[in-house]
Design an enzyme around this catalytic site. Sequence first.
Site, PDB file in Angstrom:
ATOM      1  CE  LYS A 189      -1.900   2.475   3.253  1.00  0.00           C
ATOM      2  NZ  LYS A 189      -1.750   3.796   2.613  1.00  0.00           N
ATOM      3  N   GLY A 242       6.968   4.650   8.558  1.00  0.00           N
ATOM      4  CA  GLY A 242       6.096   5.796   8.825  1.00  0.00           C
ATOM      5  C   GLY A 242       6.279   6.288  10.246  1.00  0.00           C
ATOM      6  CB  SER A 243       4.054   8.290  12.368  1.00  0.00           C
ATOM      7  OG  SER A 243       2.868   7.527  12.290  1.00  0.00           O
ATOM      8  CD  GLU A 245      -0.857   8.674  15.546  1.00  0.00           C
ATOM      9  OE1 GLU A 245      -0.231   9.551  14.894  1.00  0.00           O
ATOM     10  OE2 GLU A 245      -2.091   8.593  15.577  1.00  0.00           O
ATOM     11  N   GLY A 247       3.233   2.904  13.775  1.00  0.00           N
ATOM     12  CA  GLY A 247       4.054   1.712  14.007  1.00  0.00           C
ATOM     13  C   GLY A 247       3.538   0.914  15.209  1.00  0.00           C
ATOM     14  CD  GLU A 265      12.895   3.852   8.343  1.00  0.00           C
ATOM     15  OE1 GLU A 265      12.794   4.735   9.236  1.00  0.00           O
ATOM     16  OE2 GLU A 265      12.850   4.090   7.142  1.00  0.00           O
ATOM     17  CB  CYS A 299      13.007   8.537   8.882  1.00  0.00           C
ATOM     18  SG  CYS A 299      13.824   7.620   7.588  1.00  0.00           S
ATOM     19  CD  GLU A 396      10.204  11.959  12.470  1.00  0.00           C
ATOM     20  OE1 GLU A 396       9.159  11.302  12.580  1.00  0.00           O
ATOM     21  OE2 GLU A 396      11.242  11.511  11.937  1.00  0.00           O
TER      22      GLU A 396
END
Length: 493
Positions: A189, A242-243, A245, A247, A265, A299, A396
């Site tokens: 996705k 991604g974030s 949150e 993850g 990651e 990142c 971040e």
Amino acid sequence: MMSSTNSSSPSNIEIKYTKIFINNEWHKAESGKTFSVINPSTGEEICQVEEANRVDVDKAVEAARKAFEIDSPWRKLEPSARGSLMRQFASFLRRDIDYLSKLETLNNGKPVEESIADINVSADCIDYYAGWVDKIVGETIPFSHDSFVYTRHEPVGICGQIIPWNYPIMMLAWKLGPALACGNVVILKPAEQTPLTALYCAALIKEAGFPPGVVNILPGDGPECGNAIAIHEHIDKIAFTGSVEIGKKIQIAAAQSNLKRVSLELGGKSPLIICEDVDLDFAVNIAHRAIFNNAAQNCTAGTRTFVHAKIYDEFIARSVALTKKRVIGDPFDSNTKQGPQINESQFNKILDYIESGKKDGAKLECGGTRVGTKGYFIQPTIFSDVEDQMQIAREEIFGPVMSILKFDDYDEVLTRANDTSFGLGAGVITKDLTRALSFAQRLQSGSVWINDYDVICNQAPFGGFKQSGHGRELGRYGLEQYYEVKTVVIKLV
Ligand code: NAI
Ligand code: MG
């Protein structure tokens, strides 16, 4: 500095694929829904794309299951033939780089030159993993005189892969490369902000000759389509970038469904430590690139620039001078170094962080506001006198905000650099070899760069300590996420 022209969204970029790719066919969404894809340089719609939901995910899982049956064409393919398909895909990425780089820039906003670089690295990544297909080997293990023990490295099965918008093609290559090398099948996705190049890659995968169902690409949003992948009972593994949150949500979803394997990651708040012995312009340039590269939507971005007190004032003066010269604007203009942020919510979030920096008493040296009146451009911004507890030093930002922090003691700066919940990247600039090696040993992060920054190579592992995630991508280590180890014991009677 603004670039001279503003001609984003060139009308000559044809959008060829906007549907859901399952079983080597293009499908409309079962729900009948589409979503809007926006050009971040203008804020205007590029096109509508079919929006996959859980029903489409089920359909993709069915196709992937068939493709992974033990006697399917994909499973019966010789490893070297699998490698040839991958190399063919890589060669098509290079063949179509002109079109694909413009499409990436239209959808993501990064300068065309950077899109080209991303695509070359992505093709190299696929080639690198194509080289592994016939080298993924088990062991023969001595146990007793009348037995034979060996291991087989077998594909995990159906791999869900959820990727972000900051490096759309590269993240796709990092995910597909090791998964396909090990013989898995994939449901990927792309981020809802940037589905266009992933869909074009789907067409290239079909053209390369991959059997139906091996790679399925489903554009859709996170809470619906992404979550349907994360909680699916028949998806065997999930890889996410991604974030933090999300993850955490992925890991919970995996635990609450079928305990699928998870690799994550996530974000970072990476320190870059500038010692007092450096060549100042060399250090200023690295620190500048470390933060502002890819509009700081990175990142690994070096977001905490620790500068030794002895060179602090001069470092700031030269950094500000360099940053004021940075050309921001139309990513199709070849002078541009920085395009827009990806969307309005990221744009607003970054401007809020800039306000919080001012409120907390950091000194705004340059930048700090939006550029132009349309699109999501933000001036490259520098704060000095940043302190460890300030929000801009802890969270971040994912935007062009450099935070400069002063230090005068090496043990102390190491403690401060490690005082974060993240651990993705870290850098040290010094001419002192012992100090460099000592820092490399003591910094808590998945990558440490010395006298350079953010050098990521297909051959070497990449990933995080602490809440920056777990599992490694790239290199030989990147394969480990994508095979099961089976032990076979045979009695020699
Ligand atoms: P996000 O983590 O929400 O999105 C990344 C991917 O996850 C997208 O494909 C999205 O559709 C998907 N997703 C979202 N919610 C999901 C869910 N509940 N289940 C499954 N998949 C889901 O990141 P977002 O909102 O785009 O950006 C927020 C922040 O995340 C950024 O400001 C940045 O700090 C961080 N980020 C880090 C990235 C990295 O490279 N490590 C990349 C993108 C964002
Ligand atoms: Mg999100």
